[in-house]
Design a protein around this motif. Sequence first.
Motif, PDB file in Angstrom:
ATOM      1  N   GLU A 104      52.267  15.937  35.661  1.00  0.00           N
ATOM      2  CA  GLU A 104      52.332  16.392  34.274  1.00  0.00           C
ATOM      3  C   GLU A 104      50.964  16.840  33.758  1.00  0.00           C
ATOM      4  O   GLU A 104      50.853  17.858  33.069  1.00  0.00           O
ATOM      5  N   VAL A 105      49.925  16.081  34.082  1.00  0.00           N
ATOM      6  CA  VAL A 105      48.588  16.430  33.600  1.00  0.00           C
ATOM      7  C   VAL A 105      48.097  17.714  34.266  1.00  0.00           C
ATOM      8  O   VAL A 105      47.486  18.571  33.610  1.00  0.00           O
ATOM      9  N   ILE A 106      48.361  17.862  35.548  1.00  0.00           N
ATOM     10  CA  ILE A 106      47.958  19.082  36.251  1.00  0.00           C
ATOM     11  C   ILE A 106      48.675  20.301  35.679  1.00  0.00           C
ATOM     12  O   ILE A 106      48.110  21.392  35.566  1.00  0.00           O
ATOM     13  N   ALA A 107      49.929  20.110  35.287  1.00  0.00           N
ATOM     14  CA  ALA A 107      50.747  21.246  34.849  1.00  0.00           C
ATOM     15  C   ALA A 107      50.245  21.869  33.556  1.00  0.00           C
ATOM     16  O   ALA A 107      50.399  23.074  33.349  1.00  0.00           O
ATOM     17  N   ILE A 108      49.623  21.090  32.663  1.00  0.00           N
ATOM     18  CA  ILE A 108      49.264  21.660  31.364  1.00  0.00           C
ATOM     19  C   ILE A 108      48.101  22.647  31.466  1.00  0.00           C
ATOM     20  O   ILE A 108      47.887  23.432  30.553  1.00  0.00           O
ATOM     21  N   ALA A 109      47.339  22.590  32.543  1.00  0.00           N
ATOM     22  CA  ALA A 109      46.247  23.550  32.716  1.00  0.00           C
ATOM     23  C   ALA A 109      46.613  24.650  33.701  1.00  0.00           C
ATOM     24  O   ALA A 109      45.760  25.441  34.113  1.00  0.00           O
ATOM     25  N   ASN A 110      47.874  24.694  34.064  1.00  0.00           N
ATOM     26  CA  ASN A 110      48.304  25.660  35.071  1.00  0.00           C
ATOM     27  C   ASN A 110      48.614  27.017  34.434  1.00  0.00           C
ATOM     28  O   ASN A 110      49.138  27.094  33.326  1.00  0.00           O
ATOM     29  N   ILE A 111      48.273  28.068  35.137  1.00  0.00           N
ATOM     30  CA  ILE A 111      48.606  29.433  34.712  1.00  0.00           C
ATOM     31  C   ILE A 111      49.466  30.052  35.816  1.00  0.00           C
ATOM     32  O   ILE A 111      48.948  30.452  36.861  1.00  0.00           O
ATOM     33  N   PRO A 112      50.784  30.076  35.652  1.00  0.00           N
ATOM     34  CA  PRO A 112      51.682  30.523  36.727  1.00  0.00           C
ATOM     35  C   PRO A 112      51.332  31.889  37.291  1.00  0.00           C
ATOM     36  O   PRO A 112      51.427  32.120  38.489  1.00  0.00           O
ATOM     37  N   SER A 113      50.920  32.829  36.431  1.00  0.00           N
ATOM     38  CA  SER A 113      50.642  34.182  36.919  1.00  0.00           C
ATOM     39  C   SER A 113      49.480  34.197  37.902  1.00  0.00           C
ATOM     40  O   SER A 113      49.477  34.948  38.876  1.00  0.00           O
ATOM     41  N   LYS A 114      48.472  33.338  37.658  1.00  0.00           N
ATOM     42  CA  LYS A 114      47.332  33.277  38.566  1.00  0.00           C
ATOM     43  C   LYS A 114      47.669  32.449  39.804  1.00  0.00           C
ATOM     44  O   LYS A 114      47.240  32.763  40.910  1.00  0.00           O
TER      45      LYS A 114
END
Length: 443
Positions: A104-114
Amino acid sequence: MSMRRNVRFHHRNGERRLSVSSDVSDVPSEPSSPGGRNGSVSKQSTIPEEEKPALSEYEKKKQAFITRTIWSFVMIAVFFIALFAGHIYIIGIITAVQIVSFKEVIAIANIPSKEKNLRFTKSLNWYFLATTMYFLYGESVIYYFKHILLVDKVLLPLATHHRFISFILYVMGFVFFVGSLQKGHYRFQFTQFAWTHMALYLIVVQAHFVMNNIFEGMIWFFLPASLVITNDIFAYVCGITFGRTQLIQLSPKKTVEGFIGAWICTIIFGYFMTNMLMRYKYFICPVNDLGSNVLTGLECVPNPVFTPHPYSLACIGLDKTIYIEPMQFHILSFATFASLIAPFGGFFASGLKRSFKIKDFGESIPGHGGITDRMDCQFIMGFFSFMYYHSFIAVYNATVGDIIETAINGLTVDQQLEVVRGLGKYLYNQGAALECLAAELKR
């Protein structure tokens, strides 16, 4: 329909693709939130608003309350079933919690397009998680069960070289990360690298200390966790009852009155809960058998902190002696930390969510948000419990595992044989049968 203005058809390699632009996706500095809440459009989003059955505000709150209540009882039931089923089940729950919280914590800084253009970004995150868990779990198992690992032919090399193996695994991930850096994506990749390590420290490392608390005795896990939950409940009750003064801007609903009232109530709860748990060896004994449960129980010599000590009242002018378990004094420190310091773990999480403009870390628990939303105070409380226990409560005596470790790592084979012969002679002189000793050596 106003939505059509933002819909464009792009032709790429002869294929037609539907792309939806939005204010969120146009701003590269604002990462998307978990579950694709920002910058993604589902099929249902194309349905006109007038065709969707609108629920009244009362119905929405009612459904949310029912869902939250049902899942609260489900979580409580699962927790107590695991608590009484045995230490191994609680360890399994802690493992699942730290994995989901990390996700969950990793996901909030994720940018799917990149991430789509960088094949190994997500794989590296999970690799560092696996490496860290291997190191921390190995440290715990070797420390508490060295008398088993160090006499096993297969596990001995893994136990004696555990830290070096863990280091090599981490270095392999580090080298792979550097080798995977791509021009034009440096900032995103280094941000992910730093974010991953922050999550490992705040979640996985602190969860490791919670795990060690379980090995030291179930009370060191259950009591701190229950104090945090109790404090959260009474902070809410006291806050809505006589709360007037705002405590901190990060959580506008938190009040000074609720903060202080919850502290007093948590101390009272801790006193009575400690008095009850101290009566059961299943809670106060260190783990020497992972197969034990509340029915089989555990046997040990209780820590002196659970034994009543005499205290004279002459210092206050009374000629009387009372007997109190020292743990009743220590619980004041635990309750105070759970009330005055642990909530700042929740404030930290609130600030983190505000910085990414999200309400919850995820949707792992219906009605409650993500696992991290429920565990934000528990991690730091578990860390404190470990440090406090080993600083003021733990009794350090030589154990069988310590002696075996010293003999294996500090003596040559000839010296080890000499120790065995000396112990055999001693046991023989004490009347112990050599046949029993020989049978034990063959096991």
